[in-house]
Write an enzyme that holds these catalytic residues in place. Structure first.
Site, PDB file in Angstrom:
ATOM      1  N   HIS A   1       1.024  -1.297  -0.149  1.00  0.00           N
ATOM      2  CA  HIS A   1      -0.018   0.077   0.012  1.00  0.00           C
ATOM      3  C   HIS A   1       0.812   1.224  -0.119  1.00  0.00           C
ATOM      4  CE1 HIS A   1      -3.102   2.737   1.076  1.00  0.00           C
ATOM      5  NE2 HIS A   1      -3.887   1.610   0.449  1.00  0.00           N
TER       6      HIS A   1
ATOM      7  N   ASP B   1      -7.973  -5.496  -0.797  1.00  0.00           N
ATOM      8  CA  ASP B   1      -8.152  -6.220  -1.919  1.00  0.00           C
ATOM      9  C   ASP B   1      -7.952  -7.906  -1.754  1.00  0.00           C
ATOM     10  OD1 ASP B   1      -9.374  -4.316  -3.510  1.00  0.00           O
ATOM     11  OD2 ASP B   1      -7.428  -3.572  -4.300  1.00  0.00           O
TER      12      ASP B   1
HETATM   13  C1  LIG Z   1      -7.715  -0.760  -2.711  1.00  0.00           C
HETATM   14  C2  LIG Z   1      -6.407  -0.380  -3.260  1.00  0.00           C
HETATM   15  O1  LIG Z   1      -6.168   0.367  -4.186  1.00  0.00           O
HETATM   16  S1  LIG Z   1      -5.119  -1.100  -2.199  1.00  0.00           S
HETATM   17  C3  LIG Z   1      -3.873  -1.311  -3.627  1.00  0.00           C
HETATM   18  C4  LIG Z   1      -4.086  -2.334  -4.353  1.00  0.00           C
HETATM   19  N1  LIG Z   1      -3.026  -2.676  -5.354  1.00  0.00           N
HETATM   20  C5  LIG Z   1      -2.105  -3.806  -5.321  1.00  0.00           C
HETATM   21  O2  LIG Z   1      -2.565  -4.793  -4.491  1.00  0.00           O
HETATM   22  C6  LIG Z   1      -1.273  -3.949  -6.253  1.00  0.00           C
HETATM   23  C7  LIG Z   1       0.037  -4.388  -5.593  1.00  0.00           C
HETATM   24  N2  LIG Z   1       0.810  -3.364  -4.881  1.00  0.00           N
HETATM   25  C8  LIG Z   1       1.512  -2.551  -5.364  1.00  0.00           C
HETATM   26  O3  LIG Z   1       1.646  -2.503  -6.699  1.00  0.00           O
HETATM   27  C9  LIG Z   1       2.007  -1.423  -4.594  1.00  0.00           C
HETATM   28  O4  LIG Z   1       2.095  -1.872  -2.899  1.00  0.00           O
HETATM   29  C10 LIG Z   1       1.168   0.005  -4.435  1.00  0.00           C
HETATM   30  C11 LIG Z   1       1.283   0.409  -5.953  1.00  0.00           C
HETATM   31  C12 LIG Z   1       0.001  -0.274  -4.249  1.00  0.00           C
HETATM   32  C13 LIG Z   1       1.859   0.736  -3.687  1.00  0.00           C
HETATM   33  O5  LIG Z   1       2.986   0.891  -3.735  1.00  0.00           O
HETATM   34  P1  LIG Z   1       4.112   2.135  -3.783  1.00  0.00           P
HETATM   35  O6  LIG Z   1       3.907   2.978  -2.583  1.00  0.00           O
HETATM   36  O7  LIG Z   1       4.099   2.895  -5.020  1.00  0.00           O
HETATM   37  O8  LIG Z   1       5.201   1.387  -3.646  1.00  0.00           O
HETATM   38  P2  LIG Z   1       6.134   0.571  -4.979  1.00  0.00           P
HETATM   39  O9  LIG Z   1       5.166   0.016  -5.648  1.00  0.00           O
HETATM   40  O10 LIG Z   1       7.230   1.454  -5.239  1.00  0.00           O
HETATM   41  O11 LIG Z   1       6.749  -0.523  -3.988  1.00  0.00           O
HETATM   42  C14 LIG Z   1       7.939  -0.386  -2.995  1.00  0.00           C
HETATM   43  C15 LIG Z   1       8.817  -1.466  -3.141  1.00  0.00           C
HETATM   44  O12 LIG Z   1       8.015  -2.651  -2.464  1.00  0.00           O
HETATM   45  C16 LIG Z   1       7.787  -3.455  -3.687  1.00  0.00           C
HETATM   46  N3  LIG Z   1       6.312  -4.226  -3.506  1.00  0.00           N
HETATM   47  C17 LIG Z   1       5.126  -3.143  -3.185  1.00  0.00           C
HETATM   48  N4  LIG Z   1       3.985  -3.931  -3.270  1.00  0.00           N
HETATM   49  C18 LIG Z   1       4.521  -5.147  -3.819  1.00  0.00           C
HETATM   50  C19 LIG Z   1       3.807  -6.293  -4.064  1.00  0.00           C
HETATM   51  N5  LIG Z   1       2.473  -6.254  -4.155  1.00  0.00           N
HETATM   52  N6  LIG Z   1       4.359  -7.372  -4.616  1.00  0.00           N
HETATM   53  C20 LIG Z   1       5.785  -7.429  -4.528  1.00  0.00           C
HETATM   54  N7  LIG Z   1       6.530  -6.332  -4.458  1.00  0.00           N
HETATM   55  C21 LIG Z   1       5.811  -5.137  -3.793  1.00  0.00           C
HETATM   56  C22 LIG Z   1       8.141  -2.977  -5.073  1.00  0.00           C
HETATM   57  O13 LIG Z   1       8.456  -3.664  -6.032  1.00  0.00           O
HETATM   58  C23 LIG Z   1       9.088  -2.069  -4.572  1.00  0.00           C
HETATM   59  O14 LIG Z   1      10.340  -2.863  -4.462  1.00  0.00           O
HETATM   60  P3  LIG Z   1      11.870  -2.077  -5.019  1.00  0.00           P
HETATM   61  O15 LIG Z   1      11.953  -0.945  -3.880  1.00  0.00           O
HETATM   62  O16 LIG Z   1      12.802  -3.223  -4.638  1.00  0.00           O
HETATM   63  O17 LIG Z   1      11.713  -1.681  -6.316  1.00  0.00           O
HETATM   64  O1  LIG Z   2      -5.517   4.534  -0.417  1.00  0.00           O
HETATM   65  C1  LIG Z   2      -5.139   4.099  -1.332  1.00  0.00           C
HETATM   66  O2  LIG Z   2      -4.051   4.502  -2.129  1.00  0.00           O
HETATM   67  C2  LIG Z   2      -6.102   2.965  -2.129  1.00  0.00           C
HETATM   68  C3  LIG Z   2      -6.845   2.289  -1.306  1.00  0.00           C
HETATM   69  O3  LIG Z   2      -6.345   1.623  -0.243  1.00  0.00           O
HETATM   70  C4  LIG Z   2      -8.177   2.528  -1.470  1.00  0.00           C
HETATM   71  O4  LIG Z   2      -8.310   3.617  -2.379  1.00  0.00           O
HETATM   72  O5  LIG Z   2      -9.159   2.015  -0.838  1.00  0.00           O
END
Ligand SMILES: CC(=O)SCCNC(=O)CCNC(=O)[C@H](O)C(C)(C)COP(=O)(O)OP(=O)(O)OC[C@H]1O[C@@H](n2cnc3c(N)ncnc32)[C@H](O)[C@@H]1OP(=O)(O)O
Ligand SMILES: O=C([O-])CC(=O)C(=O)O
Length: 396
Positions: A279, A330
């Site tokens: 997140h 999720d």
């Molecule tokens: C209701 C919602 O919208 S909740 C979010 C739903 N989205 C997901 O589940 C998608 C999977 N998760 C992700 O892509 C990310 O955790 C995000 C986009 C939600 C947030 O990420 P950000 O704050 O942008 O961080 P970022 O993507 O840069 O991740 C930081 C590090 O953790 C790792 N990481 C973060 N999430 C994950 C994951 N789900 N699986 C594997 N590695 C991950 C990244 O690869 C990155 O590693 P690095 O520093 O070695 O490159």
């Molecule tokens: O807050 C966020 O970035 C994503 C999330 O968990 C939501 O929209 O419920």
């Protein structure tokens, strides 16, 4: 045509690169009184109320009212709200006709986005952005999204539309319109909890999209349509579907824990993300997961599906051990919707039906103290250059 070219040859100053916040990470863009996400205390408040308390004691209708009006409804207000919501549930013929024109192979998020757009195009009050008109539009979308989502799932399976019932609450009716039968109370309650959990989450990507669109003084339907587009992506709302795709890829049943371990090793080795984990704001776990996890456990028990729990837990344990990254909302929500009988493609549209409450609360908040949202960028393209003068005789 003669173009005057600059003649000076003063040395070009290299601009100082300002601090850049990619993805606006850590940027506080505005104030909001709608909800508070606190990653330190791992809490989420809607208008001051902990979301867990709302899920335990209030209905999704009451939460929608709270988000829009700032206070929970009293009995009289709730009764009036329910009457109004139930009177708006039926899908307009023109919206239904447009949905019928869309191929059933289309992504259901595209169907929902289009249907909202049609509702906006049909509504004579679309240009009226007064609080009263926007509350009425918000209620209309809230009441009609279940009909859109349920009808789209049914038509994908060759089934007819089920008309809404006005003797059922929001969640019971949503499930009834999807499955054609009133569902058992455990299922209705778990669904209602999921809607409350999904309702609102401050400046997430889709809500921010809605606020950007609103900030240009565009209308509420346009802002919601844009927000749906932002929610569709797998880094945001699309992740609840992606979780179920991962489960299918690994395969439920005997040996799922071992398969999950191998799948995870391979996925992480290829630097692929595991959807449903991580997140932007929460770094010690998503405040909503324990409540949604409890709802999922009720469903696993109700439908006697311990196999799903094995896979669910082994993947979460593996992620925690290998990366320290914890599930987001999720992760339990996807399997919960699967157990209820929704097809995977309906999961993110359900999220739309829930989040429309938060989006519209933010749209109204943005309008109440509007400032055009227009950040700056730092140019890193080709330095200034000039079009060569046209040769004599060239014709433009
Ligand atoms: C209701 C919602 O919208 S909740 C979010 C739903 N989205 C997901 O589940 C998608 C999977 N998760 C992700 O892509 C990310 O955790 C995000 C986009 C939600 C947030 O990420 P950000 O704050 O942008 O961080 P970022 O993507 O840069 O991740 C930081 C590090 O953790 C790792 N990481 C973060 N999430 C994950 C994951 N789900 N699986 C594997 N590695 C991950 C990244 O690869 C990155 O590693 P690095 O520093 O070695 O490159
Ligand atoms: O807050 C966020 O970035 C994503 C999330 O968990 C939501 O929209 O419920």
């Amino acid at each position: 045509m003669t173009i005057n070219q600059p003649t000076h040859t003063a040395p070009v100053q290299q601009p100082v690169v300002p601090e850049i916040h990619r993805g606006l990470a850590g940027v506080v863009a505005d104030t909001t009184a709608v909800s508070r996400v606190n990653p330190d205390s791992n809490s989420l408040l809607y208008r001051g109320y902990p979301v867990q308390e709302l899920a335990a004691q209030k209905s999704f209708e009451e939460v929608a009212y709270l988000l829009w009006h700032g206070e929970l409804p009293d009995d009289v207000q709730l009764a009036a709200f329910e009457v109004a919501e139930r009177s708006l549930r039926r899908l307009d013929h023109s919206v239904r006709r447009v949905i019928d024109e869309i191929p059933t192979s289309a992504d259901p998020m595209d169907v929902v986005r289009t249907a909202v757009s049609v509702i906006g195009a049909n509504d004579l009050s679309t240009p009226d952005s007064s609080v009263e008109a926007n509350l009425a539009k918000s209620l209309r979308l809230f009441a009609q999204l279940p009909a859109i989502v349920s009808y789209d799932q049914r038509r994908r399976h060759g089934l007819d539309l089920v008309e809404p019932r006005d003797d059922l609450g929001y969640s019971a009716n949503f499930l009834y319109m999807t499955f054609g039968e009133v569902q058992e109370v455990e299922v209705v309650e778990a669904f209602d909890v999921s809607m409350i959990m999904y309702a609102e989450h401050s400046f997430n990507a889709s809500t921010f999209t809605a606020r950007v669109i609103t900030s240009t003084l565009s209308d509420l339907y346009s802002a919601v349509t844009g927000a749906i587009g932002a929610l569709k992506g797998p880094l945001h709302g699309g992740a609840n579907e992606a979780v179920m795709h991962i489960f299918s890829e690994i395969g439920l049943g005997d040996g799922s824990a071992e398969r999950a371990e191998l799948w995870l090793e391979d996925t992480l080795a290829h630097k692929r993300k595991v959807m449903g984990f991580g997140h932007r704001v929460y770094k010690h776990g998503d405040s909503r997961v324990p409540t949604m996890h409890a709802a999922l456990l009720t469903l696993i028990d109700h439908f006697d599906r311990p196999d799903l729990l094995d896979l669910y837990e082994s993947l979460a344990d593996g992620m925690k051990t290998r990366t320290g990254i914890l599930p987001n909302l999720d992760y339990p929500a996807g399997p919960a919707y699967h157990l209820m009988g929704f097809d995977t493609a309906s999961f993110t549209p359900i999220f739309v039906a829930a989040r429309v409450t938060g989006w519209t609360a933010h749209i109204m908040e943005q309008l109440a103290a509007n400032a055009l949202i227009r950040p700056l960028s730092f140019y890193n393209g080709t330095p200034e250059r000039h079009v060569p003068p046209a040769a004599d005789g060239d014709v433009l």
